[in-house]
Motif scaffolding. Structure first.
Motif, mmCIF file in Angstrom:
data_model
loop_
_atom_site.group_PDB
_atom_site.id
_atom_site.type_symbol
_atom_site.label_atom_id
_atom_site.label_comp_id
_atom_site.label_asym_id
_atom_site.label_seq_id
_atom_site.Cartn_x
_atom_site.Cartn_y
_atom_site.Cartn_z
ATOM 1 N N ALA A 1 0.849 -1.244 0.120
ATOM 2 C CA ALA A 1 0.088 -0.040 -0.060
ATOM 3 C C ALA A 1 0.701 1.129 -0.035
ATOM 4 C CB ALA A 1 -1.017 -0.014 1.202
ATOM 5 N N ASP A 2 0.326 2.272 -0.643
ATOM 6 C CA ASP A 2 0.866 3.641 -0.696
ATOM 7 C C ASP A 2 0.305 4.661 -0.421
ATOM 8 O OD1 ASP A 2 2.949 5.497 -1.216
ATOM 9 O OD2 ASP A 2 2.677 5.469 -3.432
ATOM 10 N N THR A 3 0.439 5.631 0.456
ATOM 11 C CA THR A 3 -0.464 6.803 0.745
ATOM 12 C C THR A 3 0.433 8.178 0.740
ATOM 13 O OG1 THR A 3 -1.890 5.529 2.251
ATOM 14 C CG2 THR A 3 -2.090 7.890 2.258
ATOM 15 N N ARG A 4 -0.038 9.156 0.079
ATOM 16 C CA ARG A 4 0.735 10.465 -0.144
ATOM 17 C C ARG A 4 -0.171 11.484 -0.005
ATOM 18 N NH1 ARG A 4 4.657 8.953 -5.123
ATOM 19 N NH2 ARG A 4 5.330 6.869 -4.634
ATOM 20 N N PHE A 5 0.084 12.518 0.700
ATOM 21 C CA PHE A 5 -0.684 13.694 0.920
ATOM 22 C C PHE A 5 0.254 15.012 1.021
ATOM 23 C CE2 PHE A 5 -1.701 16.890 4.468
ATOM 24 C CZ PHE A 5 -3.031 17.218 3.904
ATOM 25 N N THR A 6 -0.417 16.085 0.030
ATOM 26 C CA THR A 6 0.461 17.133 0.088
ATOM 27 C C THR A 6 -0.710 18.143 0.254
ATOM 28 O OG1 THR A 6 0.496 17.049 -2.264
ATOM 29 C CG2 THR A 6 2.370 16.334 -1.080
ATOM 30 N N ALA A 7 -0.394 19.281 0.680
ATOM 31 C CA ALA A 7 -1.153 20.337 0.905
ATOM 32 C C ALA A 7 -0.245 21.616 0.884
ATOM 33 C CB ALA A 7 -2.049 20.657 1.985
ATOM 34 N N GLY A 8 -0.640 22.978 0.279
ATOM 35 C CA GLY A 8 0.276 24.020 0.016
ATOM 36 C C GLY A 8 -0.693 25.258 -0.012
ATOM 37 N N ALA A 9 -0.013 26.245 0.237
ATOM 38 C CA ALA A 9 -0.566 27.620 0.212
ATOM 39 C C ALA A 9 0.279 28.756 -0.058
ATOM 40 C CB ALA A 9 -1.539 28.034 1.735
ATOM 41 N N ARG A 10 -0.114 29.728 -0.666
ATOM 42 C CA ARG A 10 0.553 30.783 -1.286
ATOM 43 C C ARG A 10 -0.079 32.279 -0.987
ATOM 44 N NH1 ARG A 10 4.156 29.415 -5.389
ATOM 45 N NH2 ARG A 10 3.755 31.377 -6.686
ATOM 46 N N TYR A 11 0.360 33.237 -0.343
ATOM 47 C CA TYR A 11 -0.044 34.229 0.032
ATOM 48 C C TYR A 11 0.645 35.460 -0.542
ATOM 49 C CZ TYR A 11 -2.381 38.039 2.678
ATOM 50 O OH TYR A 11 -3.213 39.185 2.754
ATOM 51 N N ALA A 12 -0.079 36.263 -1.691
ATOM 52 C CA ALA A 12 0.976 37.298 -2.350
ATOM 53 C C ALA A 12 0.965 38.604 -1.482
ATOM 54 C CB ALA A 12 -0.003 37.773 -3.581
ATOM 55 N N LEU A 13 2.244 38.902 -1.160
ATOM 56 C CA LEU A 13 2.340 40.287 -0.586
ATOM 57 C C LEU A 13 2.438 41.424 -1.360
ATOM 58 C CD1 LEU A 13 5.302 39.166 1.924
ATOM 59 C CD2 LEU A 13 2.746 39.391 2.239
ATOM 60 N N SER A 14 2.699 40.914 -2.988
ATOM 61 C CA SER A 14 2.930 41.999 -3.976
ATOM 62 C C SER A 14 2.853 41.183 -5.160
ATOM 63 C CB SER A 14 4.257 42.827 -4.096
ATOM 64 O OG SER A 14 5.129 41.937 -4.515
ATOM 65 N N PRO A 15 2.648 42.004 -6.446
ATOM 66 C CA PRO A 15 2.572 41.119 -7.602
ATOM 67 C C PRO A 15 3.532 40.309 -7.954
ATOM 68 C CG PRO A 15 1.640 43.620 -7.901
ATOM 69 C CD PRO A 15 2.450 43.442 -6.696
ATOM 70 N N ARG A 16 4.743 40.577 -7.352
ATOM 71 C CA ARG A 16 5.915 39.831 -7.778
ATOM 72 C C ARG A 16 6.379 38.614 -6.609
ATOM 73 N NH1 ARG A 16 10.258 43.953 -10.606
ATOM 74 N NH2 ARG A 16 8.812 44.478 -12.502
ATOM 75 N N TYR A 17 6.118 38.685 -5.629
ATOM 76 C CA TYR A 17 6.693 37.895 -4.388
ATOM 77 C C TYR A 17 5.661 37.798 -3.278
ATOM 78 C CZ TYR A 17 7.596 42.407 -2.120
ATOM 79 O OH TYR A 17 7.747 43.507 -1.413
ATOM 80 N N GLY A 18 5.674 36.660 -2.327
ATOM 81 C CA GLY A 18 5.004 36.388 -1.303
ATOM 82 C C GLY A 18 5.146 35.283 -0.653
#
Length: 522
Positions: free
Chosen positions: A227-244
């Protein structure tokens, strides 16, 4: 009687590949017109070492091949499907006259059953594959070699997609797949895989997120289930149009034979930042916390021109550092491709979704390098690189594959060069296997309906424990002339030389062969 019953059972299970496609067909039979094209292939070949026996034990043979078959295809609309089948009959005209029959099948179906909601993907493949590297490996369709047995693979994957306006998009998928073999020493594997993915829409302002869950259960008839289980979750928050800011969390659980505790489970979470000044460049970097040791993960995307794309990544998986690379570049006369990927997998799963590099000729005569599933390439394509030899087995291993190819076309000439470097780190036996090789070809089109291809390759296989490591060097040289006599009739003549030198006793062999073939469709 028990042996015969077991053989019958294995044959019945092999037929599931055809059954799965048949189940998918009625759902879409009214979606449009299907094209059924019967065909016939006839060839005569001679080999001075038909079984690739060791030097001094060679046996020559004339082999007649008769392969009736058909192609069933549909392209366009909500349904794309192609099924190629051939019944290969082989007749050895020697003192020990023998007959052999092989099934060859390649099928793929992609259907949209409900408008942008419900889809089905299905595939099936039947071929003869190498049993062990210690026997004769061969080049191309090695029809006389006894070191092969039938392998069938199938996959049926219905899935749902739904978009909740600008809030999120979801996909839920169930995949039934398996690999079935006639080799009594190799386990059959049937898997059920559940996958759920979700991505945010534009309604969350500067916040975006993603979620991916995979769980696979595999039943093996000769080895322990896994058996094989894989879980991933991610989030991004923009501080400006170019970076965050960027955050992620993930977990892996592997229940495979031979996998140790350090590889069986891996949990991590990380924080970092991203920088994306435009459409041509993007970069993410995170510092991750994990019980086995903290690590840095990063990924980058670079598109300096419309013809060049580079994606690279590095992180840590349960089995150690994991890297990824995908480079594609094209010019007026050339195409370039380079790909690296690694994963923890099994010997059976290598036969699913096989992809190779092909030299393909378009209707206008242009020859270019393309990637297609092995066996489902257009009729005008010639395989020039497949990334090494696939071998049957019962092992769990870490696979590290590097495959690259380049083609250059100038007028009626096309040159190609493909390379591969594959490493398998077996978890059960503790051994590792390395295959490195290069294949080059030159294609010349002296006339509109005539094509000449000269190809040569060199590879090295290394495997076994360190104290008794076996090393095999193989090289091959092939000249093929193809002629399209009529729209439905073509022919070819092939000359081949292949040779293996090994540090193991009885591992050397050589072969010279010539084959003439006629292909007809009706």
């Amino acid at each position: 009687m028990a042996g015969m019953a077991g053989m019958a059972s294995r044959r019945n299970r092999s037929s599931r590949a055809l059954l799965l496609l048949a189940l998918a067909h009625p759902l879409t039979a009214t979606a449009g017109d299907w094209r059924f094209t019967p065909g016939l292939s006839l060839s005569q070949r001679y080999s001075d070492n038909v079984n690739l026996d060791v030097k001094g034990a060679e046996r020559s043979a004339w082999i007649t091949e008769l392969t009736p078959g058909f192609t069933l295809a549909r392209q366009g609309g909500r349904l794309k499907a192609k099924l190629d089948y051939g019944l290969q009959g082989l007749y050895h005209a020697d003192e020990q006259t023998s007959k052999q029959t092989r099934h060859r099948l390649n099928g793929r179906l992609i259907a949209e059953l409900l408008d942008d909601r419900f889809f089905v993907d299905a595939s099936a493949r039947v071929s003869n594959e190498v049993n062990t590297l210690t026997g004769g490996v061969g080049v191309g369709d090695a029809v006389g070699i006894g070191n092969t047995s039938r392998v069938a693979s199938y996959s049926l994957s219905p899935y749902l997609r739904h978009r909740f306006g600008s809030i999120a998009s979801l996909e839920a998928r169930v995949t039934l797949d398996g690999v079935l073999t006639e080799d009594a020493a190799v386990s059959n594997a049937n898997s059920t895989r559940y996958q759920f993915t979700a991505t945010s829409g534009t309604a969350h302002g500067p916040l975006s997120w993603s979620l991916d869950v995979n769980h696979t259960e595999t039943d093996n008839d000769r080895t322990a289930n896994n058996a094989d289980t894989r879980f991933t979750a991610g989030a991004r928050y923009a501080l400006s149009p170019r970076y965050g800011l960027v955050a992620q969390v993930g977990k892996e659980e592997h229940d495979f034979s031979g996998v140790g505790p350090n590889t069986a489970e891996h949990t991590y979470y990380g924080l970092g930042a991203y920088y994306q000044p435009g459409r041509r460049f993007a970069f993410d970097a995170l510092f991750n916390y994990a019980e086995a040791g903290n690590f840095v993960s990063a990924k980058a995307m670079l598109r300096p021109t419309l013809r060049t794309t580079l994606n690279a990544s590095t992180t840590r998986r349960a089995y150690g550092r994991s890297n990824g690379l995908n480079l594609a570049h094209r010019t007026r006369h050339s195409q370039w491709s380079l790909r690296y990927q690694d994963d923890l997998t099994t010997s059976q799963r290598q036969f699913l979704n096989l992809v190779g590099f092909y030299l393909c000729q378009d209707q206008d005569g242009t020859v270019a390098l393309q990637q297609h599933p092995i066996g489902l390439q257009p009729a005008s394509c010639v395989l020039v690189g497949a990334g090494g030899t696939l071998v049957q087995g019962n092992e769990t291993y870490v696979s590290k594959n590097l495959v690259g190819a380049v083609s250059y076309t100038l007028r009626r000439n096309t040159w190609t060069l493909s390379l591969y470097d594959n490493r398998r780190e077996f978890q059960l036996s503790g051994n590792d296997e390395t295959t490195r090789g290069v294949q080059a070809s030159w294609s010349l089109r002296p006339a509109p309906r005539t094509n000449l291809v000269l190809s040569a390759g060199l590879s090295r296989h290394e495997y076994g424990p360190g104290g008794a490591r076996r090393e095999d060097d193989l090289w091959n040289l092939t000249l093929t002339a193809t002629r399209q006599f009529q729209p439905k009739v073509s022919g070819s003549v092939e000359l081949r030389r292949q040779e293996r030198e090994s540090n193991a006793a009885g591992g050397d062999y050589a072969e010279n062969a010539i084959a003439a073939r006629v292909n007809m469709s009706f």
